[in-house]
Scaffold this motif. Structure first.
Motif, mmCIF file in Angstrom:
data_model
loop_
_atom_site.group_PDB
_atom_site.id
_atom_site.type_symbol
_atom_site.label_atom_id
_atom_site.label_comp_id
_atom_site.label_asym_id
_atom_site.label_seq_id
_atom_site.Cartn_x
_atom_site.Cartn_y
_atom_site.Cartn_z
ATOM 1 N N GLY A 1 101.456 9.512 -38.849
ATOM 2 C CA GLY A 1 102.349 10.046 -40.010
ATOM 3 C C GLY A 1 103.464 10.918 -39.720
ATOM 4 N N PRO A 2 103.239 12.184 -39.157
ATOM 5 C CA PRO A 2 104.448 13.137 -39.124
ATOM 6 C C PRO A 2 105.393 12.639 -37.927
ATOM 7 N N GLY A 3 104.429 12.028 -36.717
ATOM 8 C CA GLY A 3 104.997 11.772 -35.612
ATOM 9 C C GLY A 3 105.758 10.256 -35.516
ATOM 10 N N ALA A 4 105.135 9.414 -35.789
ATOM 11 C CA ALA A 4 105.675 8.120 -35.919
ATOM 12 C C ALA A 4 106.692 7.653 -37.076
ATOM 13 N N CYS A 5 105.988 7.975 -38.166
ATOM 14 C CA CYS A 5 106.829 7.514 -39.599
ATOM 15 C C CYS A 5 107.802 8.587 -39.924
ATOM 16 N N GLY A 6 107.386 9.942 -39.720
ATOM 17 C CA GLY A 6 108.323 11.096 -40.121
ATOM 18 C C GLY A 6 109.493 10.975 -39.092
ATOM 19 N N PHE A 7 109.327 10.840 -37.999
ATOM 20 C CA PHE A 7 110.587 10.699 -36.977
ATOM 21 C C PHE A 7 111.408 9.848 -36.967
ATOM 22 N N ARG B 1 107.674 7.356 -49.032
ATOM 23 C CA ARG B 1 106.914 6.549 -48.519
ATOM 24 C C ARG B 1 105.254 6.857 -48.351
ATOM 25 N N ALA B 2 105.056 8.030 -48.097
ATOM 26 C CA ALA B 2 103.714 8.667 -47.925
ATOM 27 C C ALA B 2 102.945 8.595 -49.329
ATOM 28 N N ALA B 3 103.885 8.837 -50.352
ATOM 29 C CA ALA B 3 103.239 8.938 -51.755
ATOM 30 C C ALA B 3 102.812 7.629 -52.211
ATOM 31 N N TRP B 4 103.377 6.629 -52.173
ATOM 32 C CA TRP B 4 103.274 5.315 -52.410
ATOM 33 C C TRP B 4 102.311 4.463 -51.630
ATOM 34 N N SER B 5 102.310 4.938 -50.375
ATOM 35 C CA SER B 5 101.209 4.278 -49.599
ATOM 36 C C SER B 5 99.888 4.749 -49.287
ATOM 37 N N LEU B 6 99.953 6.235 -49.483
ATOM 38 C CA LEU B 6 98.716 6.828 -49.518
ATOM 39 C C LEU B 6 97.465 6.036 -50.178
ATOM 40 N N PHE C 1 110.507 -0.393 -51.715
ATOM 41 C CA PHE C 1 109.209 -1.069 -52.099
ATOM 42 C C PHE C 1 108.759 -2.203 -51.437
ATOM 43 N N GLY C 2 109.669 -3.241 -51.494
ATOM 44 C CA GLY C 2 109.715 -4.572 -50.627
ATOM 45 C C GLY C 2 109.192 -4.357 -49.350
ATOM 46 N N GLU C 3 110.405 -3.764 -48.724
ATOM 47 C CA GLU C 3 110.190 -3.690 -47.057
ATOM 48 C C GLU C 3 109.306 -2.645 -46.652
ATOM 49 N N ILE C 4 109.537 -1.300 -47.034
ATOM 50 C CA ILE C 4 109.117 -0.210 -46.425
ATOM 51 C C ILE C 4 107.698 -0.063 -46.975
ATOM 52 N N VAL C 5 107.210 0.096 -48.191
ATOM 53 C CA VAL C 5 105.628 0.164 -49.001
ATOM 54 C C VAL C 5 105.037 -0.812 -48.552
ATOM 55 N N PHE C 6 105.341 -2.113 -49.230
ATOM 56 C CA PHE C 6 104.547 -3.299 -49.022
ATOM 57 C C PHE C 6 104.583 -3.907 -47.766
ATOM 58 N N GLY C 7 105.928 -4.245 -47.369
ATOM 59 C CA GLY C 7 106.002 -5.314 -46.430
ATOM 60 C C GLY C 7 105.634 -4.535 -45.125
ATOM 61 N N TRP D 1 108.702 -5.619 -39.535
ATOM 62 C CA TRP D 1 108.984 -4.754 -38.568
ATOM 63 C C TRP D 1 110.322 -4.367 -37.871
ATOM 64 N N GLY D 2 111.179 -5.524 -37.513
ATOM 65 C CA GLY D 2 112.420 -5.440 -37.345
ATOM 66 C C GLY D 2 113.460 -4.839 -38.422
ATOM 67 N N GLY D 3 113.062 -5.120 -39.557
ATOM 68 C CA GLY D 3 113.989 -4.407 -40.801
ATOM 69 C C GLY D 3 113.758 -2.817 -41.138
ATOM 70 N N ASN D 4 112.863 -2.449 -40.733
ATOM 71 C CA ASN D 4 112.469 -1.016 -40.739
ATOM 72 C C ASN D 4 113.628 0.027 -40.820
ATOM 73 N N ALA D 5 114.472 -0.032 -39.489
ATOM 74 C CA ALA D 5 115.477 0.845 -39.413
ATOM 75 C C ALA D 5 116.649 0.454 -40.262
ATOM 76 N N VAL D 6 116.877 -0.852 -40.586
ATOM 77 C CA VAL D 6 117.928 -1.294 -41.150
ATOM 78 C C VAL D 6 117.514 -0.763 -42.654
ATOM 79 N N ALA D 7 116.298 -0.947 -43.363
ATOM 80 C CA ALA D 7 116.324 -0.540 -44.593
ATOM 81 C C ALA D 7 116.445 1.019 -45.002
ATOM 82 N N SER D 8 115.901 1.766 -43.798
ATOM 83 C CA SER D 8 116.212 3.032 -43.879
ATOM 84 C C SER D 8 117.576 3.366 -44.099
ATOM 85 N N LYS D 9 118.374 2.741 -43.117
ATOM 86 C CA LYS D 9 120.108 3.028 -43.297
ATOM 87 C C LYS D 9 120.610 2.822 -44.366
#
Length: 317
Positions: free
Chosen positions: A89-95, A52-57, A233-239, A25-33
Motif C-alpha cells: 500500500g504505502p510502499g508500492a502504490c503510494g510511492f 485509488r485506495a478508497a475505491w479499491s478497499l 476507474f477503468g485503468e487504475i481501480v478495475f483494470g 500493468w504497462g498503462g499504470n504510469a501513463v494513466a497517472s501522468k
C-alpha cells in the motif's frame, strides 16, 4: 471434450488473460501522468493514491472474505500479511503515484524492470535463499542502467528526485513478493492478495483521513470527465487493482512461473514505453535507449531459470 483439449483451452485462456493484464500493468504510469494534467479533474499524487485506495478497499476486502480459509492464519502469518500490506500500500502504490508526479512515465516503466533482480537479492537476505552469480550480475547491470537513466535525465519530464522515489517503489514492490513467498502455499492467492490489499489500501485511506485529503480525493473521482472515467476507474481501480491481479492468479494455475514472469515483465516494459511516447509525447534521448537495453538484459538475466531453485512470478500492482 477430452482432458487434453480442456487443458489446452485453459492454457490458451491463461495466455489471453496474461497478455490482457500486461496492458493495465504497462498503462499504470501513463494513466497517472494523464490524471495529473491541469485540465479535467487534475489529481496530484496524494489525491490519486488516496482515491485509488478508497475505491479499491471494498473490493479487496470482499476478495479476502470470499476466499478466507477454514483455518485462519497464525499470529506469525498475520504479521507477515501486515508487512506485505505495508509494502504494497504505502510502499508500492503510494510511492508509484509520487514518482509519476515527479518523473517521466518512460523512466518509471524502465526502473520497474529492476524488480526481479532486487527481489532475488532481498530473498537471499531475508529468506536465506541462495543468490547465484547470475542474479548478482543482473542487479549490478540493472543498477548501472538505472544510474545512467537517472543522471542523464534521458527522457523529457524526468528528474533525479522522481527516479529516486521510483526506486523506493521498486524495493517496496520486491519486498511484497519476498514476504508473500515466505507464506508459502498455506493460503489461496485470492485470500493473500485480498488481505494484504485490504491492509495496504486501509493504511492509505487512513492517511487521507488524518491529513484531511480524503474528501477532496473522492470528490475528484466524481468529476464527470472522460479522463477520470477511463484512466482512473477503468485503468487504475478495475483494470490494475482488480483485473490484472485476478488474471495473473488465473495464469499461474496453468502456466509456469517463469513464463508468467517473462510475459509480464517484458510486456509491461514494451506497453509502458509505447504509452509514454504515443500518449504522453515523451522524448527519449540516445542515453535512454542505452539504459533501456542494459535494464532489458538485466531483466533477462534475472529471469534465467536456475536448477533446484524456485522461480518467482512477478505480480504487478
Amino acid at each position: 471434450m477430452t482432458v487434453r483439449n480442456s487443458t489446452g483451452l485453459r492454457t490458451t485462456f491463461a495466455y489471453l488473460a496474461l497478455f490482457s493484464a500486461v496492458v493495465f500493468w504497462g498503462g499504470n504510469a501513463v494513466a497517472s501522468k494523464i490524471l495529473y494534467r491541469t485540465d479535467g479533474a487534475h489529481f496530484d499524487a496524494v489525491d490519486l493514491f488516496v482515491a485509488r485506495a478508497a475505491w479499491s478497499l471494498p473490493l479487496f476486502f470482499l476478495m479476502a472474505i470470499l476466499a478466507r480459509p477454514k483455518n485462519m492464519p497464525s499470529r506469525a502469518d498475520w504479521w507477515l500479511l501486515a508487512g506485505i500490506g505495508i509494502a504494497f500500500g504505502p510502499g508500492a502504490c503510494g510511492f508509484l503515484a509520487l514518482a509519476a508526479q515527479y518523473t517521466s512515465g518512460a523512466h518509471i516503466v524502465l526502473l520497474i524492470s529492476l524488480t526481479p533482480p532486487v527481489t532475488a537479492v532481498l530473498g537471499g537476505l531475508i529468506l536465506r535463499e541462495p543468490v547465484d552469480a547470475i542474479r548478482i550480475a543482473a542487479l549490478s547491470l540493472g543498477i548501472a542502467g538505472a544510474v545512467l537513466l537517472t543522471v542523464t535525465r534521458s527522457a523529457s519530464g524526468s528528474t533525479v528526485f522522481g527516479d529516486l522515489l521510483e526506486l523506493v517503489q521498486v524495493v517496496s514492490f520486491a519486498l511484497t513478493f519476498v514476504l508473500t513467498r515466505a507464506l508459502g502455499k498455506r493460503y489461496s492467492a485470492f485470500f493473500v492478495s485480498g488481505t494484504y490489499g485490504t491492509i495496504g489500501m486501509g493504511l492509505l485511506v487512513l492517511f487521507g483521513l488524518v491529513t484531511g485529503r480524503f474528501g477532496e480525493a473522492i470528490a475528484l473521482t466524481l468529476v464527470p470527465d472522460a479522463a477520470t472515467k477511463w484512466w482512473f476507474f477503468g485503468e487504475i481501480v478495475f483494470g490494475l487493482s482488480i483485473y490484472a491481479q485476478t488474471a495473473q492468479a488465473f495464469a499461474l494455475r496453468y502456466l509456469g512461473a517463469g513464463t508468467t514472469s517473462i510475459i509480464g515483465s517484458y510486456g509491461t516494459l514494451v506497453v509502458g514505453i509505447i504509452g509514454a511516447i504515443a500518449l504522453l509525447g515523451e522524448r527519449i534521448a540516445p542515453s535512454g535507449y542505452v539504459a533501456a537495453a542494459m535494464l532489458a538484459v538485466a531483466l533477462a538475466l534475472a529471469l534465467v531459470p536456475v536448477r533446484n531453485k524456485r522461480q518467482v512470478a512477478e505480480p504487478v500492482g
